[in-house]
Design a protein around this motif. Structure first.
Motif, PDB file in Angstrom:
ATOM      1  N   GLY A 187       0.833  -1.204   0.000  1.00  0.00           N
ATOM      2  CA  GLY A 187       0.000   0.000   0.000  1.00  0.00           C
ATOM      3  C   GLY A 187       0.864   1.248   0.000  1.00  0.00           C
ATOM      4  N   LEU A 188       0.220   2.373  -0.041  1.00  0.00           N
ATOM      5  CA  LEU A 188       0.945   3.630  -0.141  1.00  0.00           C
ATOM      6  C   LEU A 188       1.565   4.049   1.182  1.00  0.00           C
ATOM      7  CD1 LEU A 188      -1.534   5.657  -2.386  1.00  0.00           C
ATOM      8  CD2 LEU A 188       0.668   4.704  -3.052  1.00  0.00           C
ATOM      9  N   GLY A 189       0.841   3.866   2.278  1.00  0.00           N
ATOM     10  CA  GLY A 189       1.324   4.361   3.550  1.00  0.00           C
ATOM     11  C   GLY A 189       1.250   5.888   3.605  1.00  0.00           C
ATOM     12  N   ARG A 190       1.705   6.461   4.704  1.00  0.00           N
ATOM     13  CA  ARG A 190       1.633   7.905   4.871  1.00  0.00           C
ATOM     14  C   ARG A 190       2.467   8.632   3.829  1.00  0.00           C
ATOM     15  NH1 ARG A 190       4.040  10.284  10.296  1.00  0.00           N
ATOM     16  NH2 ARG A 190       5.956   9.714   9.178  1.00  0.00           N
ATOM     17  N   LEU A 191       3.711   8.181   3.616  1.00  0.00           N
ATOM     18  CA  LEU A 191       4.581   8.820   2.639  1.00  0.00           C
ATOM     19  C   LEU A 191       3.999   8.701   1.236  1.00  0.00           C
ATOM     20  CD1 LEU A 191       7.285  10.258   2.113  1.00  0.00           C
ATOM     21  CD2 LEU A 191       8.338   7.994   1.863  1.00  0.00           C
ATOM     22  N   GLY A 192       3.439   7.542   0.941  1.00  0.00           N
ATOM     23  CA  GLY A 192       2.864   7.333  -0.386  1.00  0.00           C
ATOM     24  C   GLY A 192       1.661   8.213  -0.653  1.00  0.00           C
ATOM     25  N   PHE A 193       0.785   8.364   0.343  1.00  0.00           N
ATOM     26  CA  PHE A 193      -0.388   9.212   0.166  1.00  0.00           C
ATOM     27  C   PHE A 193       0.018  10.680  -0.010  1.00  0.00           C
ATOM     28  CE2 PHE A 193      -2.994   5.731   2.011  1.00  0.00           C
ATOM     29  CZ  PHE A 193      -3.948   5.684   1.005  1.00  0.00           C
ATOM     30  N   LYS A 194       1.015  11.128   0.747  1.00  0.00           N
ATOM     31  CA  LYS A 194       1.504  12.502   0.571  1.00  0.00           C
ATOM     32  C   LYS A 194       2.051  12.697  -0.839  1.00  0.00           C
ATOM     33  CE  LYS A 194       2.868  13.586   5.355  1.00  0.00           C
ATOM     34  NZ  LYS A 194       4.007  13.939   6.238  1.00  0.00           N
ATOM     35  N   THR A 195       2.818  11.714  -1.300  1.00  0.00           N
ATOM     36  CA  THR A 195       3.432  11.815  -2.627  1.00  0.00           C
ATOM     37  C   THR A 195       2.375  11.859  -3.722  1.00  0.00           C
ATOM     38  OG1 THR A 195       5.370  10.593  -1.832  1.00  0.00           O
ATOM     39  CG2 THR A 195       5.054  10.729  -4.216  1.00  0.00           C
ATOM     40  N   LEU A 196       1.426  10.919  -3.644  1.00  0.00           N
ATOM     41  CA  LEU A 196       0.389  10.862  -4.668  1.00  0.00           C
ATOM     42  C   LEU A 196      -0.477  12.119  -4.632  1.00  0.00           C
ATOM     43  CD1 LEU A 196      -0.450   8.916  -6.876  1.00  0.00           C
ATOM     44  CD2 LEU A 196      -2.137   7.934  -5.313  1.00  0.00           C
ATOM     45  N   ALA A 197      -0.787  12.624  -3.441  1.00  0.00           N
ATOM     46  CA  ALA A 197      -1.586  13.846  -3.321  1.00  0.00           C
ATOM     47  C   ALA A 197      -0.850  15.030  -3.936  1.00  0.00           C
ATOM     48  CB  ALA A 197      -1.908  14.123  -1.852  1.00  0.00           C
ATOM     49  N   TYR A 198       0.466  15.120  -3.691  1.00  0.00           N
ATOM     50  CA  TYR A 198       1.248  16.208  -4.276  1.00  0.00           C
ATOM     51  C   TYR A 198       1.249  16.114  -5.799  1.00  0.00           C
ATOM     52  CZ  TYR A 198       5.281  18.808  -5.949  1.00  0.00           C
ATOM     53  OH  TYR A 198       6.097  19.645  -6.672  1.00  0.00           O
ATOM     54  N   TYR A 199       1.528  14.925  -6.335  1.00  0.00           N
ATOM     55  CA  TYR A 199       1.622  14.768  -7.777  1.00  0.00           C
ATOM     56  C   TYR A 199       0.291  15.070  -8.458  1.00  0.00           C
ATOM     57  CZ  TYR A 199       6.270  12.719  -7.345  1.00  0.00           C
ATOM     58  OH  TYR A 199       7.609  12.512  -7.100  1.00  0.00           O
ATOM     59  N   LEU A 200      -0.816  14.588  -7.917  1.00  0.00           N
ATOM     60  CA  LEU A 200      -2.118  14.861  -8.511  1.00  0.00           C
ATOM     61  C   LEU A 200      -2.457  16.346  -8.432  1.00  0.00           C
ATOM     62  CD1 LEU A 200      -4.225  11.800  -7.290  1.00  0.00           C
ATOM     63  CD2 LEU A 200      -3.327  12.220  -9.581  1.00  0.00           C
ATOM     64  N   THR A 201      -2.101  16.969  -7.297  1.00  0.00           N
ATOM     65  CA  THR A 201      -2.392  18.399  -7.126  1.00  0.00           C
ATOM     66  C   THR A 201      -1.609  19.245  -8.121  1.00  0.00           C
ATOM     67  OG1 THR A 201      -2.861  18.092  -4.773  1.00  0.00           O
ATOM     68  CG2 THR A 201      -2.346  20.326  -5.514  1.00  0.00           C
ATOM     69  N   THR A 202      -0.310  18.994  -8.241  1.00  0.00           N
ATOM     70  CA  THR A 202       0.501  19.810  -9.150  1.00  0.00           C
ATOM     71  C   THR A 202       0.129  19.556 -10.609  1.00  0.00           C
ATOM     72  OG1 THR A 202       2.266  18.136  -9.078  1.00  0.00           O
ATOM     73  CG2 THR A 202       2.438  20.015  -7.559  1.00  0.00           C
ATOM     74  N   SER A 203      -0.187  18.313 -10.956  1.00  0.00           N
ATOM     75  CA  SER A 203      -0.624  18.032 -12.327  1.00  0.00           C
ATOM     76  C   SER A 203      -1.923  18.756 -12.634  1.00  0.00           C
ATOM     77  CB  SER A 203      -0.797  16.526 -12.538  1.00  0.00           C
ATOM     78  OG  SER A 203       0.441  15.855 -12.469  1.00  0.00           O
ATOM     79  N   LEU A 204      -2.857  18.748 -11.686  1.00  0.00           N
ATOM     80  CA  LEU A 204      -4.124  19.446 -11.887  1.00  0.00           C
ATOM     81  C   LEU A 204      -3.906  20.954 -12.017  1.00  0.00           C
ATOM     82  CD1 LEU A 204      -7.198  19.267 -12.057  1.00  0.00           C
ATOM     83  CD2 LEU A 204      -7.270  19.431  -9.555  1.00  0.00           C
ATOM     84  N   LEU A 205      -3.032  21.509 -11.175  1.00  0.00           N
ATOM     85  CA  LEU A 205      -2.731  22.942 -11.269  1.00  0.00           C
ATOM     86  C   LEU A 205      -2.104  23.281 -12.625  1.00  0.00           C
ATOM     87  CD1 LEU A 205      -1.297  23.650  -7.695  1.00  0.00           C
ATOM     88  CD2 LEU A 205      -3.475  24.455  -8.638  1.00  0.00           C
ATOM     89  N   ALA A 206      -1.209  22.418 -13.114  1.00  0.00           N
ATOM     90  CA  ALA A 206      -0.582  22.650 -14.419  1.00  0.00           C
ATOM     91  C   ALA A 206      -1.616  22.640 -15.533  1.00  0.00           C
ATOM     92  CB  ALA A 206       0.493  21.594 -14.674  1.00  0.00           C
ATOM     93  N   ILE A 207      -2.550  21.682 -15.468  1.00  0.00           N
ATOM     94  CA  ILE A 207      -3.588  21.595 -16.499  1.00  0.00           C
ATOM     95  C   ILE A 207      -4.477  22.833 -16.468  1.00  0.00           C
ATOM     96  CG2 ILE A 207      -5.619  20.296 -17.242  1.00  0.00           C
ATOM     97  CD1 ILE A 207      -4.196  17.772 -16.157  1.00  0.00           C
ATOM     98  N   ILE A 208      -4.826  23.281 -15.262  1.00  0.00           N
ATOM     99  CA  ILE A 208      -5.681  24.469 -15.139  1.00  0.00           C
ATOM    100  C   ILE A 208      -4.974  25.703 -15.682  1.00  0.00           C
ATOM    101  CG2 ILE A 208      -6.773  26.021 -13.474  1.00  0.00           C
ATOM    102  CD1 ILE A 208      -7.400  23.568 -11.771  1.00  0.00           C
ATOM    103  N   VAL A 209      -3.672  25.841 -15.397  1.00  0.00           N
ATOM    104  CA  VAL A 209      -2.896  26.957 -15.957  1.00  0.00           C
ATOM    105  C   VAL A 209      -2.948  26.916 -17.483  1.00  0.00           C
ATOM    106  CG1 VAL A 209      -0.559  27.862 -16.274  1.00  0.00           C
ATOM    107  CG2 VAL A 209      -1.366  27.273 -13.987  1.00  0.00           C
TER     108      VAL A 209
END
Length: 568
Positions: A214-236
């Motif tokens: 599973g992802l664990g705490r570090l994995g969830f933080k990483t995936l949340a960051y990557y999805l957030t920045t990708s979404l922000l890039a797409i919106i820009v």
């Protein structure tokens, strides 16, 4: 096109064709796929200019045969000259009818015979009192007109009404155009063939790379960051492409017409959201793959990857080996088929320049500037703000520490090839622990593609704007643009390992939205320099995420070494 325009375009094409070949012969360099794509684009520009200039090599769409009918009876007792023209005003023939006044009025058979006797560009036949007229030569029209060319005479005396189109339409045909369309279709069909297999296997392999723990705490933080920045890039990218409108008013001629946007055009926001999430789950996964329902394929792939990780070790390892091997097989096929890209790019640019002329480069330049502006906003504003306010780090110091990796990314255009250098910079110059960097960065090379996601969004909207400007598609609604955002975000998962990922992923997005793939070859003209820029943004985002997450994990040594130590 003027002779000066021909010479300028031919010179530009020659430079674009020869420069990559020259640099490829330098010591330590070799001819890559990109070299041949750029060269073929240059040749296509020069040949397209020849077609646009030279009448004997006419390339624009030409009706092969326009057939129409004119009803009788025909009453002609004095001389009359009829002019047969196309809808664009190009004259096919003058027909002089001068029967013996002592004879009876001409019959349809006699009029048709007179057509066929006097000229060769139009053929006539008769059926009772009806004459059927067909063009035998090619012209720039889809209908015919027959008018009176004799002063004081009345075309209606023959049963014709002056300047009224003859019923019937022609089918665009041209040997040179059809030949280059054939080359283009080979490339686009090969690309389309691999879309579903690549997206399915890449996403399953990406999910399996997360492992069974599973992802664990570090994995969830990483995936949340990557999805957030990708979404922000797409919106820009979405905001900029709508604000600048690089494809608005474009005069580029794209052959195929979009067919997938109509379903969401007139839906309310509530109906759209209900239908979107309802249709996200495939009732028949195999049928979804056959029909090219990309969002359903993505959902099913995520589903498969997640539950394979939940299986007992014996089955999990076997299926992981199988899907990783299947993904490698797809990559091998894609790498081979991509060598058709030079042929496809050549044919697409011959068509665009032959039909549109040099004006096509103006719109392409605005598109490239829009992508570049979006990458700059994301790299120099969005990500530094995250570093400063989420991680409490100095963005300039982090940029200086990551400079070697960023230069490597810019020169190689590959996140995967840059990964060893990225790991060294993050560990030795930024000061992030091996535990954090060894998990976040390899995962980022698989699922994080901020720059590519932004590029895909801009390119898809740009191609849509071209169709809208041509009048074959209605302006995009907010629901349709949401589809672009969601598909770009979902397609970015696992795309980093795909060769020429930007082109392949753009094809996936266009296919998911019902847009023709023809636009992929057009935007390839500026793909190389944009690929270098977006890969740099991808690596920069990975390193920023690694630094921010390390700080949230309590690593206080991040960026404490200043100036950063040199790499040995």
């Amino acid at each position: 096109m003027s002779l000066t325009g021909l010479l300028v375009l031919a010179a530009v094409g020659a430079v674009i064709a020869l420069l990559p070949q020259y640099f490829a012969t330098r010591p330590g360099r070799s001819r890559s796929l990109t070299t041949w794509i750029l060269s073929s684009m240059g040749v296509g520009i020069a040949v397209g200019a020849l077609f646009a200039y030279s009448v004997p090599f006419e390339f624009r769409p030409l009706p092969a045969s326009v057939t129409g009918t004119v009803e009788g009876p025909f009453d002609l007792r004095s001389g009359l000259t009829l002019t047969v023209t196309d809808a664009g005003g190009a004259k096919f023939t003058d027909l002089k009818l001068d029967p013996d006044p002592a004879r009876q009025p001409m019959t349809a058979a006699e009029v048709a015979a007179e057509f066929n006797r006097q000229q060769t560009s139009v053929r006539a036949s008769h059926d009772g009192d009806r004459i059927v007229i067909s063009t035998m030569s090619k012209g720039n029209a889809s209908s015919l007109q027959i008018s009176d060319a004799t002063a004081g005479q009345d075309a209606s005396r023959l049963g014709f009404q002056a300047n009224v189109p003859v019923t019937g339409e022609g089918e665009p045909k041209s040997f040179w155009r059809d030949l280059h369309t054939f080359f283009k279709d080979i490339f686009l069909n090969a690309l389309k063939m691999m879309i579903v297999p690549v997206i399915f296997t890449s996403i399953v392999a990406g999910m399996l790379s997360l492992g069974s723990q599973g992802l664990g705490r570090l994995g969830f933080k990483t995936l949340a960051y990557y999805l957030t920045t990708s979404l922000l890039a797409i919106i820009v990218g979405l905001l900029l492409v709508n604000a600048i409108g690089p494809g608005v008013g474009a005069i580029i001629t794209l052959e195929h017409k979009p067919s997938g946007f109509e379903e969401t055009a007139n839906q309310s926001t509530e109906d759209f959201l209900f239908n979107f999430f309802r249709n996200l789950i495939p009732a028949n996964p195999i049928k979804a793959m056959v029909d090219g329902k990309i969002l359903q394929v993505i959902f099913f792939a995520l589903f498969i990857g997640y539950f394979i990780n939940r299986l007992p070790t014996r089955f999990r390892e076997s299926l992981t080996t199988f899907f990783n091997g299947l993904f490698e097989l797809m990559l091998l096929i894609v790498r081979t088929l991509l060598w058709l890209a030079p042929l496809g790019v050549y044919a697409i640019f011959v068509k665009i320049i032959g039909e549109t002329g040099p004006e096509a480069f103006i719109d392409l330049g605005w598109y490239a500037l829009t992508v570049f502006a979006g990458l700059c906003v994301h790299a120099f504003i969005i990500l530094p703000l995250l570093l400063k306010f989420v991680g409490g780090l100095n963005p300039w110091r982090h940029f200086k520490a990551m400079a070697p990796a960023l230069l490597t990314a810019f020169s190689t255009s590959s996140s995967s090839a840059t990964l060893p250098m990225t790991l060294r910079c993050v560990k030795e110059r930024v000061g992030i622990s091996d535990r954090t960097s060894s998990f976040i960065l390899p995962l980022g090379a698989t699922v994080n593609m901020d720059g590519t996601a932004l590029y895909e969004c801009v390119a898809a909207i740009f191609i849509a704007q071209v169709y809208i400007s041509a009048g074959v598609m209605d302006p995009l609604t907010m629901q349709q643009q949401f589809l672009v955002v969601f598909t770009a975000l979902a397609a970015s998962i696992g795309a980093a390992g795909v060769p020429m990922a930007g082109m392949v992923m753009l094809g996936i997005i266009l296919n998911a939205l019902g847009m023709p793939l023809e636009g992929v070859g057009y935007v390839l003209a500026v793909d190389r320099i944009l690929d270098m820029c977006r890969t740099t943004v991808n690596v920069w985002s990975d390193s920023c995420g690694c630094a921010v997450i390390a700080k949230t994990e309590g690593e206080d040594q991040v960026l404490q070494k200043w100036p950063p130590p040199s790499l040995t």
